[in-house]
Scaffold this motif. Structure first.
Motif, PDB file in Angstrom:
ATOM      1  N   HIS A  62      35.088  44.916  46.416  1.00  0.00           N
ATOM      2  CA  HIS A  62      35.927  44.009  46.257  1.00  0.00           C
ATOM      3  C   HIS A  62      36.235  43.269  44.773  1.00  0.00           C
ATOM      4  O   HIS A  62      35.916  42.319  44.407  1.00  0.00           O
ATOM      5  N   ARG A  63      36.417  44.204  44.001  1.00  0.00           N
ATOM      6  CA  ARG A  63      36.650  44.070  42.597  1.00  0.00           C
ATOM      7  C   ARG A  63      37.444  42.499  42.347  1.00  0.00           C
ATOM      8  O   ARG A  63      36.845  41.690  41.595  1.00  0.00           O
ATOM      9  N   SER A  64      38.469  42.693  42.816  1.00  0.00           N
ATOM     10  CA  SER A  64      39.263  41.550  42.884  1.00  0.00           C
ATOM     11  C   SER A  64      38.831  40.125  43.075  1.00  0.00           C
ATOM     12  O   SER A  64      39.240  39.195  42.311  1.00  0.00           O
ATOM     13  N   GLU A  65      38.173  39.987  44.017  1.00  0.00           N
ATOM     14  CA  GLU A  65      37.517  38.823  44.613  1.00  0.00           C
ATOM     15  C   GLU A  65      36.296  38.684  43.632  1.00  0.00           C
ATOM     16  O   GLU A  65      36.035  37.365  43.487  1.00  0.00           O
ATOM     17  N   LEU A  68      36.045  39.312  40.447  1.00  0.00           N
ATOM     18  CA  LEU A  68      36.637  38.544  39.191  1.00  0.00           C
ATOM     19  C   LEU A  68      37.037  37.218  39.216  1.00  0.00           C
ATOM     20  O   LEU A  68      36.924  36.537  38.332  1.00  0.00           O
ATOM     21  N   VAL A  69      37.366  36.711  40.351  1.00  0.00           N
ATOM     22  CA  VAL A  69      37.547  35.499  40.531  1.00  0.00           C
ATOM     23  C   VAL A  69      36.483  34.481  40.269  1.00  0.00           C
ATOM     24  O   VAL A  69      36.619  33.355  39.622  1.00  0.00           O
ATOM     25  N   ASP A 101      37.974  46.054  32.491  1.00  0.00           N
ATOM     26  CA  ASP A 101      39.379  45.272  31.800  1.00  0.00           C
ATOM     27  C   ASP A 101      39.074  45.248  30.523  1.00  0.00           C
ATOM     28  O   ASP A 101      37.924  44.720  29.943  1.00  0.00           O
ATOM     29  N   LEU A 150      31.389  44.783  43.072  1.00  0.00           N
ATOM     30  CA  LEU A 150      32.460  45.035  42.035  1.00  0.00           C
ATOM     31  C   LEU A 150      33.193  46.192  42.544  1.00  0.00           C
ATOM     32  O   LEU A 150      34.453  46.377  42.626  1.00  0.00           O
ATOM     33  N   ASN A 151      32.609  47.237  43.336  1.00  0.00           N
ATOM     34  CA  ASN A 151      33.010  48.521  43.785  1.00  0.00           C
ATOM     35  C   ASN A 151      33.887  48.327  45.047  1.00  0.00           C
ATOM     36  O   ASN A 151      34.995  48.827  45.156  1.00  0.00           O
ATOM     37  N   HIS A 203      37.352  41.958  29.348  1.00  0.00           N
ATOM     38  CA  HIS A 203      36.022  41.762  29.711  1.00  0.00           C
ATOM     39  C   HIS A 203      35.142  42.859  28.847  1.00  0.00           C
ATOM     40  O   HIS A 203      33.979  42.272  28.285  1.00  0.00           O
TER      41      HIS A 203
END
Length: 710
Positions: free
Chosen positions: A389-392, A394-395, A429, A386-387, A432
């Motif tokens: 590769h957060r965007s990956e 969240l997918v 977010d 999460l820290n 979430h």
């Protein structure tokens, strides 16, 4: 040359003695035959030599036509122990011919070697023994020219290694040593052709065969011109399989070979890590402790050395490491933790094949492990992903979110705290965050034991990670519209207790204390008020905390007979004890100015009047109120507001209109708070609770009556 011509070359006595039952006669005949062949070789008469070899092959050893009715006596002998001497003589004869040929033997090997190889499958151990002896003598003569038959010889030796006869095994062992010597000095040996032979035999369980195979691997690896390391993936799994052998010697030999290969890997600039990583991952899950330790040790080195080659295999490697972190063997745990830390420290790029989804899937799967240490490390990985590769991540959130939410019920406090950290990271977010809080409320509603055992831990930790005011405001908003009134009451009581006692919420308490003079405190009080209406005692506590003493008194006065039940008295008992804690130290100090805080006194006396006189809480509160200084108007300077409402200025602090006969408009509004409207809302909510309780009571009574009638 015909057979007749071959017979004319060899004296009848020699042929007769080759098939004699006595070994010495057969041996002497072989020596004579050797001399004859030497003479023919000197004369360059290779046609006669070919005829002699053909005679020995057809008449004295196995022939494909042995089953035919026209088969010769000697051919039939192959299938009968009665004629073993003939076969032995034929084998000795072929070896003698080879010795006689010396340097010219190579051109006749295609005739000489196959019959000997056929004899290795004879049912009589003596034939197999003499076949080993014959091939040994042949090999000594031809040396490197022998390599063309290597595959067939290796296959035969592999079978002979497991022979039931000890003498045959011993003879095969000597032959094996000679063949190894020949191979190591030969330039014609093809490792590419040999590897398939080795690979298909690596899973054989026979201990003698295993020793034979490890011996060959070790010998070939020692040859500088043979690149065994390049073919290691082809037989690595077989070597690891031998680590769990029942024989200590085989385990030791396999381990020694593996250690040597690992050292070569460390020193080699080019290694196929990928294929071997797949094997190691499988072996890391072995039931055998030594195999697991060796596998994890190799994986540890691979992580250090593999670099970009291992990126596509990170998920598989992680799947092998995480279970081993909880291994019963300490050495395995230590190496696994070290490997895990090294793997997590690598900064990999999804553009280079780093599969975030696959790694996240492994971590999610291991989060269901029965072992706490494995679950903890799985959460560390989720947090790391999460820290980094957060965007990956969240997918793939939908794939892991439910698992993370269920993990809040984990029996380990440490796991729960880590789960909350992961949730907090996700909840940065807003959508979430809302999803998390809604699920928490839902979980508490359907699992009251979770609320009782873990509720305080979860709420307090979330307040630290996500801002206490944000968490409480969201919880209050959700509970305000909760249709399950019983749950809403229980949940508010729990939140209220956490608010009053947790060090993490000290700032929140300070804001509430300023609710009558600061906008931030007012807004917080109003955000909590609606949901706190589900619990009279929580509301009274909130009012005391917010120093809204007159409103607290009004709430107490609004209570009716149905409200004063056992649950209410239990909550009141807790509040009385809380009033003696440091949280309410300010309130107790305010009792030193009774003239200024008349409504505080009235509220406390109201609570006292609700308590049974014999209860401990009654005695505690009465003792406290007895310490309040006697009130005297002479001790205070009386001032009046422009509206004529008296208030007492006792030397600073909050100047709140709280005398014994307050003006109604002052109570209705203070710092923008319409307390009259709020009290009305509180009464409405409490009326809903009363009706709900009455309905449940009637329902239980009806059910009980129906049961009696049945």
């Amino acid at each position: 040359m015909t057979t007749a011509e071959a017979l004319s070359v060899i004296p009848a006595a020699v042929l007769r003695n080759l098939s004699d039952k006595l070994y010495e006669k057969r041996k002497n005949a072989a020596l004579e035959l050797e001399g004859i062949v030497k003479h023919l070789t000197s004369a360059g008469d290779h046609d006669k030599i070919t005829a002699v070899i053909s005679l020995l092959s057809q008449e004295y050893t196995y022939s494909p036509q042995a089953h035919n009715r026209k088969a010769t006596f000697f051919q039939k002998a192959f299938f009968s122990n009665k004629h073993t001497p003939e076969l032995q003589g034929g084998l000795i004869g072929l070896a003698a011919v080879t010795v006689g040929l010396t340097s010219d033997a190579a051109q006749h090997l295609k005739q000489i070697v196959p019959p000997v190889l056929h004899s290795f499958s004879h049912q009589d151990s003596r034939v197999r023994y003499y076949a080993c002896e014959a091939l040994y003598n042949i090999a000594k003569v031809v040396r490197g020219d022998f390599i063309v038959f290597f595959n067939q010889i290796f296959d035969a030796l592999c079978k002979l290694a497991a022979d039931s006869d000890a003498n045959v095994q011993s003879a095969a062992h000597l032959l094996d040593r000679l063949v190894k010597d020949i191979v190591t000095e030969s330039e014609q040996f093809s490792i590419e052709e040999f590897i398939p032979l080795l690979r298909e035999r690596m899973n054989v369980l026979n201990p003698h065969v295993r020793q034979f195979l490890v011996g060959w691997i070790t010998v070939l690896d020692s040859v500088p011109d043979i690149d065994m390391l390049g073919f290691l993936p082809d037989f690595l799994d077989g070597l690891f399989n031998m680590l769990s052998d029942s024989s200590h010697e085989i385990r030791q030999q396999a381990d020694s070979a593996l250690s040597e290969f690992l050292q070569e890997i460390k020193n080699s600039p080019s290694v196929d890590y990928g294929r071997m990583a797949e094997i190691l991952v499988q072996r890391a899950g072995s039931q055998d402790e030594f195999t697991r330790l060796t596998s994890i040790t190799w994986i540890n080195e691979f992580v250090k050395l593999g670099g970009d080659q291992l990126v596509p295999y990170y998920a598989d490697i992680l799947g092998a490491i995480l279970p081993c972190i909880s291994d019963k063997e300490e050495k395995i745990r230590v190496v696994s933790r070290e490997t895990n830390d090294e793997l997590r420290a690598i900064e990999a790029d999804p553009a280079e094949g780093f599969d975030v989804g696959a790694i996240l899937s492994v971590a999610r799967r291991q989060l269901s492990s029965e072992w706490e240490a494995t679950r903890i490390e799985s959460l560390h990985w989720m947090w790391t992903l999460l820290n980094g590769h957060r965007s990956e991540v969240l997918v793939f959130l939908n794939d892991v979110f439910d698992t993370l939410l269920r993990a809040l019920s984990d029996p380990s406090d440490e796991v729960v705290l880590l789960v909350l950290e992961v949730h907090a990271c996700i909840a940065e977010d807003p959508q979430h965050f809302r999803q998390l809080v809604v699920f928490l409320v839902h979980s508490f509603q359907h699992d009251h034991s979770l609320l009782e055992k873990r509720g305080a831990l979860i709420i307090r930790r979330l307040c630290v990670l996500l801002n206490a005011e944000r968490v409480y405001r969201e919880l209050s908003t959700i509970l305000e519209g909760e249709s399950d009134l019983d749950f809403a009451s229980v949940m508010v009581q729990a939140l209220n207790l956490i608010l009053l006692t947790s060090p993490e919420l000290s700032d929140l308490r300070e804001d509430l204390k300023q609710s009558l003079v600061k906008d931030s405190g007012r807004d917080l009080l109003l955000s909590l008020y609606a949901s706190w209406c589900h619990s009279p005692m929580a509301m009274i506590s909130l009012c005391l905390l917010a120093q809204s003493y007159q409103h607290a008194s009004s709430v107490i006065q609004s209570l009716v007979e149905e409200d004063i039940n056992v649950k209410f008295l239990v909550q009141l008992h807790k509040l009385i004890h809380l009033l003696e804690t440091p949280t309410f130290a300010y309130l107790r100090l305010q009792l030193l100015e009774p003239g200024r805080y008349i409504w505080l006194l009235k509220a406390l006396y109201g609570l006292l009047m609700l308590l049974p006189q014999q209860s401990a809480a009654f005695k505690i509160l009465r003792t406290r109120l007895k310490t309040v200084p006697s009130y005297s108007f002479k001790e205070e300077k009386v001032a009046r507001t422009s509206s004529g409402i008296p208030f007492f200025n006792g030397g600073g602090g909050l100047q709140i209109s709280e005398d014994g006969n307050p003006n109604e408009s002052s109570h209705d509004m203070h710092n923008g708070i319409n307390f009259s409207s709020r009290l009305k809302h509180f009464k409405q909510i409490q009326q809903q609770h009363r009706l709900h309780l009455k309905s449940e009571t009637q329902s239980r009574f009806s059910s009980a009556s129906s049961m009696k009638e049945l």
